[in-house]
Write a protein that holds these residues in place. Structure first.
Motif, PDB file in Angstrom:
ATOM      1  N   ARG A  56      26.278   0.607   4.767  1.00  0.00           N
ATOM      2  CA  ARG A  56      26.238   1.657   5.789  1.00  0.00           C
ATOM      3  C   ARG A  56      26.367   3.038   5.155  1.00  0.00           C
ATOM      4  O   ARG A  56      25.678   3.987   5.566  1.00  0.00           O
ATOM      5  CB  ARG A  56      27.353   1.429   6.801  1.00  0.00           C
ATOM      6  CG  ARG A  56      27.182   0.173   7.647  1.00  0.00           C
ATOM      7  CD  ARG A  56      28.191   0.131   8.785  1.00  0.00           C
ATOM      8  NE  ARG A  56      28.184  -1.179   9.435  1.00  0.00           N
ATOM      9  CZ  ARG A  56      29.064  -2.143   9.187  1.00  0.00           C
ATOM     10  NH1 ARG A  56      30.036  -1.940   8.313  1.00  0.00           N
ATOM     11  NH2 ARG A  56      28.980  -3.299   9.807  1.00  0.00           N
ATOM     12  N   GLN A  91      16.159  -0.540  10.170  1.00  0.00           N
ATOM     13  CA  GLN A  91      16.871  -1.764   9.795  1.00  0.00           C
ATOM     14  C   GLN A  91      18.347  -1.722  10.159  1.00  0.00           C
ATOM     15  O   GLN A  91      18.901  -2.697  10.657  1.00  0.00           O
ATOM     16  CB  GLN A  91      16.730  -2.007   8.292  1.00  0.00           C
ATOM     17  CG  GLN A  91      15.416  -2.642   7.887  1.00  0.00           C
ATOM     18  CD  GLN A  91      15.515  -3.283   6.519  1.00  0.00           C
ATOM     19  OE1 GLN A  91      16.326  -2.910   5.683  1.00  0.00           O
ATOM     20  NE2 GLN A  91      14.678  -4.265   6.269  1.00  0.00           N
ATOM     21  N   ASP A  92      19.000  -0.595   9.866  1.00  0.00           N
ATOM     22  CA  ASP A  92      20.455  -0.566   9.961  1.00  0.00           C
ATOM     23  C   ASP A  92      20.976  -0.096  11.314  1.00  0.00           C
ATOM     24  O   ASP A  92      22.134  -0.355  11.645  1.00  0.00           O
ATOM     25  CB  ASP A  92      21.021   0.348   8.868  1.00  0.00           C
ATOM     26  CG  ASP A  92      20.797  -0.216   7.479  1.00  0.00           C
ATOM     27  OD1 ASP A  92      20.406  -1.395   7.396  1.00  0.00           O
ATOM     28  OD2 ASP A  92      21.001   0.509   6.495  1.00  0.00           O
ATOM     29  N   LYS A  98      17.992  -2.343  14.157  1.00  0.00           N
ATOM     30  CA  LYS A  98      18.015  -3.790  13.921  1.00  0.00           C
ATOM     31  C   LYS A  98      16.681  -4.417  13.568  1.00  0.00           C
ATOM     32  O   LYS A  98      16.425  -5.583  13.854  1.00  0.00           O
ATOM     33  CB  LYS A  98      18.614  -4.528  15.134  1.00  0.00           C
ATOM     34  CG  LYS A  98      19.977  -4.022  15.550  1.00  0.00           C
ATOM     35  CD  LYS A  98      20.964  -3.996  14.384  1.00  0.00           C
ATOM     36  CE  LYS A  98      22.321  -3.480  14.815  1.00  0.00           C
ATOM     37  NZ  LYS A  98      23.249  -3.313  13.676  1.00  0.00           N
ATOM     38  N   GLY A  99      15.797  -3.664  12.939  1.00  0.00           N
ATOM     39  CA  GLY A  99      14.621  -4.239  12.304  1.00  0.00           C
ATOM     40  C   GLY A  99      13.459  -4.498  13.237  1.00  0.00           C
ATOM     41  O   GLY A  99      13.524  -4.346  14.450  1.00  0.00           O
ATOM     42  N   SER A 151      11.045  -1.265  16.049  1.00  0.00           N
ATOM     43  CA  SER A 151      12.169  -0.439  15.613  1.00  0.00           C
ATOM     44  C   SER A 151      11.731   0.566  14.567  1.00  0.00           C
ATOM     45  O   SER A 151      12.173   1.726  14.571  1.00  0.00           O
ATOM     46  CB  SER A 151      13.292  -1.322  15.058  1.00  0.00           C
ATOM     47  OG  SER A 151      13.824  -2.156  16.061  1.00  0.00           O
TER      48      SER A 151
END
Length: 499
Positions: free
Chosen positions: A119, A346-347, A350-351, A355
């Motif tokens: 993160r 991605q982070d 959520k991909g 997204s």
């Protein structure tokens, strides 16, 4: 300059970027296509694309402007920006590709087995990307205003819109084609006018610098800048080490088929950058002779063809330079948007492809707003600050993560917070409250000389103090990073799983 020619050049570059990007849409179907072009990009294509995204507004316009203003001291910028790839070649490129990651936060999690470090790495990727995007949009506004008189915000909005469309449409595969084309356009846009400029210079008697410039401007560290020695060496450190921490550059190595291709890509990049960076220095020197009144401006590259040549030929050459400048804004902004969107998608989101597309919009809106609100600085100075943040955060993480098995998540987190955090504070104070004078001003304007050692020291010390936190699978990870993908099985070697 003739406004019609300038607008025609801008329109042609924008249309070419959209059409070439549309070609990549047919090949972009999977998540891997959008994030890393399914890891199938050849070294020459990849090197051209890296050259396209790396040679930003700072390279195309900013270097010539700084050399015109400050002289030989600023030659360290192109030297450092090129030399950084030597460090990248030796220490990072092949192991990073073998990690199998999509993004820098992916690598941080895989190496340290820590979501907290992931993160933190994601936050830094976004901050560096936005800091790098801001001067691209500012410079686009400057150029569009110079050729058409449009409001300064218009150029940034145009670039942001085109980049967002391309990135959302085809992801990394589309952007690879666009950026490779734009590298060669930028090289042509500087090289062809320069031939005519040098011919005009010779026909005019090949005038040289006046006596003061010959004694001060043309000699390194001969000027009257405060703390010039410190600023120069801090700049060298930032540019040499910052390259390996730039997310839009590193994501390119994930697109190579294997580690060997990643190394070959880096070698080709060195050649392409070396050829390009010969040109802005000559523009800066000619500008010092013919248009010294542009000191402190980033427009010398645009002004020289009209000043030295004039007429229709001067207008056409200025239009070509304008096309190259907009190619610089588009290509660098595209690479940065892909890297920032990859992390946000991605982070945070959520991909997935949907997204990624939503993240691409977020990736350009924030720096566009910052570009409109922030105090305007020379574009190369702002990019240099982004390099300082990258050198103070991801450089220690990558070097120690790849080559030192005792690095712990606690050490990595502490180093990222110390080095990256201090560099970010220096950047914010410089952009928002500068320019500062005296020693404090030099330390804030060029922070790498003290933030990079702090980051390395904190990572090492905290890791040594937390030996129980060494990731349990570090041995397997280190073997994967340092073992070539294809080995002679008859010798008992093994082949890591592809990812």
């Amino acid at each position: 300059m003739n406004t019609a020619y300038g607008m025609t050049a801008v329109v042609l570059v924008v249309v070419a970027a959209v059409l070439i990007g549309a070609f990549g849409i047919r090949l972009s179907r999977t998540t891997s296509d959008f994030y890393v072009a399914s890891r199938t990009v050849s070294p020459l294509w990849n090197a051209s694309a890296i050259g396209g995204e790396y040679l930003s507004a700072a390279s195309f316009l900013g270097i010539a402007g700084l050399i015109l203003t400050y002289g030989a001291d600023m030659l360290w910028l192109p030297v450092g920006w090129t030399g950084g790839y030597l460090v990248l070649l030796v220490l990072v490129s092949a192991p990073l590709r073998r990690s199998g990651a999509y993004t820098l936060p992916d690598f941080a999690e895989a190496r340290l087995e820590s979501m907290a470090v992931r993160r933190m790495a994601g936050v830094l990727v976004v901050l560096i990307g936005w800091l790098y995007l801001m001067p691209q949009f500012q410079s686009a506004g400057l150029v569009l205003r110079a050729i058409t008189g449009a409001p300064e915000w218009a150029g940034g909005v145009l670039v942001a819109a085109v980049v967002a469309v391309n990135v959302m449409s085809g992801g990394m595969r589309s952007i690879t084609f666009v950026q490779a084309f734009q590298y060669w356009l930028k090289l042509t846009a500087l090289a062809v006018p320069l031939v005519f400029l040098l011919l005009a210079w010779r026909e005019g008697g090949a005038p040289g610098l006046d006596a003061r410039d010959a004694a001060v401007w043309a000699l390194p560290l001969a000027g009257d800048r405060e703390y010039g020695v410190y600023s120069t060496y801090s700049l060298i450190l930032a540019t040499f080490l910052g390259t390996m921490g730039l997310p839009h550059v590193l994501v390119r190595f994930y697109t190579n088929p294997d580690g060997r291709a990643a190394r070959r890509t880096t070698l080709v990049v060195l050649s392409l950058l070396g050829a390009f960076y010969l040109l802005p220095a000559v523009y800066g020197a000619l500008g010092r002779i013919y248009v010294p009144e542009l000191e402190g401006s980033d427009t010398v590259v645009l002004a020289l063809p009209g000043h030295l040549i004039g007429g229709l030929a001067g207008d056409l050459l200025t239009a070509l330079v304008t096309a190259g400048a907009f190619a610089a804004f588009l290509s660098t902004s595209s690479g940065l948007t892909v890297s920032v969107a990859g992390v946000i998608g991605q982070d945070i989101l959520k991909g997935g492809v949907r997204s990624f597309r939503a993240a691409a919009v977020l990736a350009v809106i924030v720096p566009l707003a910052l570009a409109a609100a922030a105090r305007s600085l020379p574009v190369a100075d702002v990019v240099g600050l982004a390099f300082a943040v990258a050198a103070s955060s991801f450089c220690p993480l990558l070097v120690l993560g790849i080559w030192w098995r005792r690095l712990t998540p606690a050490g990595a987190m502490a180093g990222l917070l110390a080095g990256g955090g201090l560099a970010c504070v220096a950047v914010l104070l410089t952009i928002g409250g500068g320019p500062h004078t005296g020693l404090l001003g030099a330390l804030l304007a060029q922070p790498a000389a003290w933030t990079v050692p702090i980051a390395f020291l904190v990572m090492v010390v905290v890791s040594l103090l937390t030996p129980s936190r060494i990731p349990p699978n570090v041995a397997r990870t280190m073997v994967r990073l340092h073992t070539p993908e294809t080995l002679d099985l008859d010798r008992g070697d093994w082949r890591p799983r592809s990812s």
